[in-house]
Structure formats: structure tokens, C-alpha cells
Design a protein around this motif. Structure first.
Motif, PDB file in Angstrom:
ATOM      1  N   SER A  33      -7.563 -12.616   7.423  1.00  0.00           N
ATOM      2  CA  SER A  33      -6.947 -11.350   7.817  1.00  0.00           C
ATOM      3  C   SER A  33      -5.741 -11.567   8.725  1.00  0.00           C
ATOM      4  CB  SER A  33      -7.985 -10.497   8.554  1.00  0.00           C
ATOM      5  OG  SER A  33      -7.341  -9.423   9.205  1.00  0.00           O
ATOM      6  N   GLU A  57       3.981   0.463   2.344  1.00  0.00           N
ATOM      7  CA  GLU A  57       3.924  -0.489   3.457  1.00  0.00           C
ATOM      8  C   GLU A  57       3.575  -1.868   2.911  1.00  0.00           C
ATOM      9  OE1 GLU A  57       1.043   0.179   6.622  1.00  0.00           O
ATOM     10  OE2 GLU A  57       1.821  -1.533   7.759  1.00  0.00           O
ATOM     11  N   VAL A  63       6.696  -5.701  11.935  1.00  0.00           N
ATOM     12  CA  VAL A  63       7.298  -6.805  12.684  1.00  0.00           C
ATOM     13  C   VAL A  63       6.664  -6.886  14.081  1.00  0.00           C
ATOM     14  CG1 VAL A  63       9.533  -6.822  11.469  1.00  0.00           C
ATOM     15  CG2 VAL A  63       9.264  -5.429  13.513  1.00  0.00           C
ATOM     16  N   GLN A  72       0.850  -1.196   0.000  1.00  0.00           N
ATOM     17  CA  GLN A  72       0.000   0.000   0.000  1.00  0.00           C
ATOM     18  C   GLN A  72       0.885   1.246   0.000  1.00  0.00           C
ATOM     19  OE1 GLN A  72      -2.651   0.645   3.390  1.00  0.00           O
ATOM     20  NE2 GLN A  72      -4.193   1.487   1.984  1.00  0.00           N
ATOM     21  N   ASP A 119       3.571   1.898  15.101  1.00  0.00           N
ATOM     22  CA  ASP A 119       2.308   1.667  14.420  1.00  0.00           C
ATOM     23  C   ASP A 119       1.151   1.824  15.410  1.00  0.00           C
ATOM     24  OD1 ASP A 119       0.634   0.957  12.347  1.00  0.00           O
ATOM     25  OD2 ASP A 119       1.580  -0.990  11.993  1.00  0.00           O
ATOM     26  N   PRO A 158      -4.250  -1.804  -0.587  1.00  0.00           N
ATOM     27  CA  PRO A 158      -3.043  -2.612  -0.801  1.00  0.00           C
ATOM     28  C   PRO A 158      -3.138  -3.321  -2.156  1.00  0.00           C
ATOM     29  CG  PRO A 158      -3.937  -2.983   1.403  1.00  0.00           C
ATOM     30  CD  PRO A 158      -4.973  -2.216   0.641  1.00  0.00           C
ATOM     31  N   ILE A 186       5.743 -17.009  13.893  1.00  0.00           N
ATOM     32  CA  ILE A 186       5.978 -15.630  13.481  1.00  0.00           C
ATOM     33  C   ILE A 186       7.435 -15.446  13.037  1.00  0.00           C
ATOM     34  CG2 ILE A 186       6.577 -14.748  15.807  1.00  0.00           C
ATOM     35  CD1 ILE A 186       4.380 -12.926  13.172  1.00  0.00           C
TER      36      ILE A 186
HETATM   37  P1  C2E Z   1      -4.402  -5.480   7.172  1.00  0.00           P
HETATM   38  O1  C2E Z   1      -3.601  -5.572   5.917  1.00  0.00           O
HETATM   39  O2  C2E Z   1      -5.576  -6.333   7.367  1.00  0.00           O
HETATM   40  O3  C2E Z   1      -3.396  -5.682   8.369  1.00  0.00           O
HETATM   41  C1  C2E Z   1      -3.851  -5.641   9.683  1.00  0.00           C
HETATM   42  C2  C2E Z   1      -2.719  -5.630  10.649  1.00  0.00           C
HETATM   43  O4  C2E Z   1      -2.002  -6.862  10.621  1.00  0.00           O
HETATM   44  C3  C2E Z   1      -1.666  -4.576  10.330  1.00  0.00           C
HETATM   45  O5  C2E Z   1      -2.113  -3.334  10.813  1.00  0.00           O
HETATM   46  C4  C2E Z   1      -0.464  -5.130  11.050  1.00  0.00           C
HETATM   47  O6  C2E Z   1      -0.495  -4.784  12.416  1.00  0.00           O
HETATM   48  C5  C2E Z   1      -0.666  -6.629  10.930  1.00  0.00           C
HETATM   49  N1  C2E Z   1       0.197  -7.141   9.856  1.00  0.00           N
HETATM   50  C6  C2E Z   1       0.026  -7.113   8.512  1.00  0.00           C
HETATM   51  N2  C2E Z   1       1.054  -7.666   7.864  1.00  0.00           N
HETATM   52  C7  C2E Z   1       1.937  -8.059   8.823  1.00  0.00           C
HETATM   53  C8  C2E Z   1       3.235  -8.687   8.793  1.00  0.00           C
HETATM   54  O7  C2E Z   1       3.824  -8.976   7.736  1.00  0.00           O
HETATM   55  N3  C2E Z   1       3.825  -8.936  10.002  1.00  0.00           N
HETATM   56  C9  C2E Z   1       3.238  -8.596  11.183  1.00  0.00           C
HETATM   57  N4  C2E Z   1       3.874  -8.883  12.331  1.00  0.00           N
HETATM   58  N5  C2E Z   1       2.033  -7.988  11.247  1.00  0.00           N
HETATM   59  C10 C2E Z   1       1.389  -7.722  10.080  1.00  0.00           C
HETATM   60  P2  C2E Z   1      -1.419  -2.001  10.259  1.00  0.00           P
HETATM   61  O8  C2E Z   1       0.039  -2.205  10.096  1.00  0.00           O
HETATM   62  O9  C2E Z   1      -1.874  -0.892  11.127  1.00  0.00           O
HETATM   63  O10 C2E Z   1      -1.945  -1.859   8.781  1.00  0.00           O
HETATM   64  C11 C2E Z   1      -3.018  -1.056   8.415  1.00  0.00           C
HETATM   65  C12 C2E Z   1      -4.250  -1.875   8.115  1.00  0.00           C
HETATM   66  O11 C2E Z   1      -5.278  -1.008   7.635  1.00  0.00           O
HETATM   67  C13 C2E Z   1      -4.060  -2.896   7.014  1.00  0.00           C
HETATM   68  O12 C2E Z   1      -4.889  -3.983   7.350  1.00  0.00           O
HETATM   69  C14 C2E Z   1      -4.596  -2.177   5.782  1.00  0.00           C
HETATM   70  O13 C2E Z   1      -5.009  -3.048   4.753  1.00  0.00           O
HETATM   71  C15 C2E Z   1      -5.745  -1.444   6.384  1.00  0.00           C
HETATM   72  N6  C2E Z   1      -6.112  -0.247   5.648  1.00  0.00           N
HETATM   73  C16 C2E Z   1      -5.371   0.446   4.759  1.00  0.00           C
HETATM   74  N7  C2E Z   1      -6.019   1.547   4.321  1.00  0.00           N
HETATM   75  C17 C2E Z   1      -7.199   1.564   4.958  1.00  0.00           C
HETATM   76  C18 C2E Z   1      -8.328   2.466   4.912  1.00  0.00           C
HETATM   77  O14 C2E Z   1      -8.357   3.480   4.232  1.00  0.00           O
HETATM   78  N8  C2E Z   1      -9.373   2.143   5.733  1.00  0.00           N
HETATM   79  C19 C2E Z   1      -9.383   1.040   6.534  1.00  0.00           C
HETATM   80  N9  C2E Z   1     -10.445   0.827   7.296  1.00  0.00           N
HETATM   81  N10 C2E Z   1      -8.341   0.170   6.574  1.00  0.00           N
HETATM   82  C20 C2E Z   1      -7.269   0.440   5.808  1.00  0.00           C
END
Ligand code: C2E
Ligand code: MG
Ligand code: MG
Ligand code: MG
Length: 287
Positions: free
Chosen positions: A73, A59, A119, A45, A179, A263, A87
Motif C-alpha cells: 500500500s 485520480e 504529491v 479511480q 486531500d 481504482p 519521493i
Molecule cells: P490508496 O490507493 O491505498 O492510497 C492511499 C494514499 O496514498 C492516498 O490517499 C494518497 O495519500 C497516497 N498516495 C497514493 N498514490 C500516491 C502518489 O502517487 N504520490 C503520493 N505522494 N501519495 C500517493 P488518498 O489520496 O486520500 O486516496 C484515497 C484512498 O482511498 C486510495 O487508497 C483509494 O484506493 C482508497 N479508496 C478509494 N475508494 C474507496 C472507498 O470507497 N472506500 C475505501 N475504504 N477506500 C477507498
């Protein structure tokens, strides 16, 4: 039947599906083979400076393509992976995958300043910094291109080894961001002592920033505090122009969210953003 959420290229399963599949223990069991069965994928993203229409940062976000459940998710499977210890292998895979994608984009002319990778604090054990530096060196990946995102709660857990490893990597040029900032309990003094350079405002404050005065005030306070500490601020979950306008006015540096882009796969990201502004001058056509 998995429910599609087109915007995020993402589908959530119904709770009833989890029940029929004997819930967590099934996910837990299936996750064991997710890496070896190539069921994990990374999505990317972009992040934009307000007013700039070219992404400079990105990201990386992990996805699990479950054969029956569809996309699970990371909110569901990361906590499981943290409990089972997987992990470590999953996190290693994610880091390599994302760094290789960044390098492939560069080869193809898409030049970004940085890639941010999430991470878990659990990954950051005693050998973390040296292992990471070794794998970056293997890939010929400049540490200055890398930013690691750690949630506020994990960052503030008080584990001294985490702080130590972060400092080691900071000395090598790797940056760190906090974060979901605002959801934990950081004191100003604690924040000042953390070796981080970026704060990511949690999307829960961005969501109602236009109508909820306390969310607005929290976002404003975070931005002010970050600026006074010399930190960069990224707002996550930016979905509307109205939110972006307020954040920009408050002095927020970067925005990330569906307003700009969901993303994307690595290929889609390249196709969407590989235009002239980011490309190296082409050899073709130059006299
Ligand atoms: P997501 O992609 O569903 O990821 C959710 C959370 O999973 C992430 O929150 C992160 O804490 C964890 N995560 C994802 N990939 C990894 C990884 O490789 N390793 C580890 N340890 N944890 C991981 P984060 O980082 O705050 O990411 C933002 C989330 O918000 C993402 O969800 C993204 O898809 C989502 N998002 C992006 N733009 C928007 C938006 O405009 N609105 C909403 N509601 N959500 C959004
Ligand atoms: Mg993140
Ligand atoms: Mg976040
Ligand atoms: Mg989050």
C-alpha cells in the motif's frame, strides 16, 4: 501468502510477513530499485458528479508490486520514500506516467476534464514549478488538465516555499486540491489564503455519515464552508447509495469511491468508460 482484496485490486501483506522480511529496512532497501525494476504502477479511480454516470475527472494512485509481498500500500511506502528522498524520482515518474495516460486516453477518444495526482509536500521544493512546467510542455500537456492533491496536514505545514510554488503553478493553470480534508487543523482564514480550488472530504467522515451525527455534521460544515469560499467539494470513500444520497443532498459536487468504481488500470479504465458520451464524434458513418 498475500491476502487479496478484490474490490480494490489490491492485496495487503500480513504483518508477520513484514517481520520475517526484517520489516522496514527490507521495504526501504527494496524500494530503492522499485522505479528501475518497473515495480511501480499507476491505477486510476474515476470521480463523478452526483447523478452523472460518466466520469469527468480521475485520480491517479500509485501501486508498488513487490516481488515477494505483492501489492504494498502507498500508505506504507510513501512515508518511506519521503524519508529516503526517493519521493522525488517516484513522484516525477508518477506525474509523467499519469499525464501520459491521460493523453493516451484522449488519443483513444476518452475525454476527461482533469486528472488529479497526489504529491507530497516534500516534492514541492524550489525548482518544482519550473520542472513540472517543463515536463508538461515536453508532453504537450495542457496545465489546465492537471490537478495536484496535497494532504491538509502537508498544505498547512506553513512551509512558505510550498505556498510559493503552488502559486506559480496556479498562475499557469494547474489546480490544487486539499486531500483528506477535516483531518488536519485548518482555520478558515488560513484556508482562504491557500491557493486551492478543491476540498476532498476525508473518507473517515463519509464512512459513517448515515449513522454518526457528528460525522454528518462535519461533512455538512465542510461542504457549507467550501461553498461559501467558492471551492469545489469531492467526497472520497463513497461506498453506498445511502452515503451518496446524503452527500448529494448536502450539496457535495463530486463523489469518488467503490460505489462507483475501484481504482482501475489505465486499460480497464478506457474499456469501461470509452462509450459514446465521452467519445469524439466518429468520422466513420458521417456523410
Ligand atoms: P490508496 O490507493 O491505498 O492510497 C492511499 C494514499 O496514498 C492516498 O490517499 C494518497 O495519500 C497516497 N498516495 C497514493 N498514490 C500516491 C502518489 O502517487 N504520490 C503520493 N505522494 N501519495 C500517493 P488518498 O489520496 O486520500 O486516496 C484515497 C484512498 O482511498 C486510495 O487508497 C483509494 O484506493 C482508497 N479508496 C478509494 N475508494 C474507496 C472507498 O470507497 N472506500 C475505501 N475504504 N477506500 C477507498
Ligand atoms: Mg488523493
Ligand atoms: Mg484522501
Ligand atoms: Mg487518504
Amino acid at each position: 501468502q498475500a491476502k487479496q482484496n478484490g474490490r480494490n485490486g489490491f492485496c495487503f501483506y500480513e504483518p508477520s510477513m513484514l517481520e520475517t522480511l526484517n520489516d522496514r529496512s527490507t521495504l526501504d532497501h527494496d524500494l530503492r530499485d522499485a522505479v528501475s525494476l518497473s515495480q511501480l504502477a499507476m491505477m486510476y479511480q474515476p470521480q463523478f458528479r452526483f447523478g452523472d454516470n460518466q466520469p469527468r475527472r480521475v485520480e491517479a494512485l500509485m501501486r508498488w508490486l513487490h516481488p515477494q509481498l505483492g501489492n504494498v500500500s502507498p500508505v506504507e511506502f510513501i512515508p518511506i520514500a519521503e524519508t529516503t528522498g526517493q519521493i522525488h524520482s517516484m513522484g516525477q515518474w508518477a506525474l509523467e506516467q499519469a499525464c501520459k495516460q491521460f493523453l493516451a486516453w484522449r488519443e483513444q477518444g476518452l475525454l476527461l476534464e482533469k486528472i488529479a495526482i497526489n504529491v507530497s509536500a516534500i516534492q514541492i521544493n524550489a525548482g518544482f514549478a519550473s520542472r513540472l512546467m517543463a515536463s508538461l510542455a515536453d508532453m504537450a500537456f495542457d496545465p489546465a488538465w492537471l490537478e495536484l492533491e496535497i494532504t491538509e496536514t502537508a498544505m498547512m505545514s506553513g512551509i512558505t516555499e510550498v505556498t510559493r510554488q503552488i502559486s506559480l503553478l496556479r498562475n499557469q493553470g494547474v489546480e490544487f486540491s486539499i486531500d483528506d480534508f477535516g483531518t488536519g487543523y485548518s482555520s478558515l482564514s488560513k484556508l482562504k489564503s491557500m491557493p486551492v480550488t478543491v476540498l476532498k472530504i476525508d473518507q473517515s467522515f463519509v464512512r459513517d455519515i448515515n449513522d454518526d451525527i457528528s460525522d454528518y455534521e462535519i461533512a455538512r460544515a465542510i461542504i457549507l464552508m467550501a461553498k461559501s469560499l467558492g471551492l469545489t467539494v469531492v467526497a472520497e470513500g463513497v461506498e453506498s447509495r445511502a452515503q451518496a444520497a446524503i452527500l448529494q443532498r448536502l450539496g457535495c459536487d463530486w463523489g469518488q469511491g467503490f460505489l462507483f468504481s475501484p481504482p482501475l488500470t489505465g486499460d480497464d479504465f478506457l474499456n469501461r468508460y470509452a462509450d459514446s458520451a465521452l467519445r469524439r464524434p466518429s468520422v466513420i458513418g458521417i456523410e
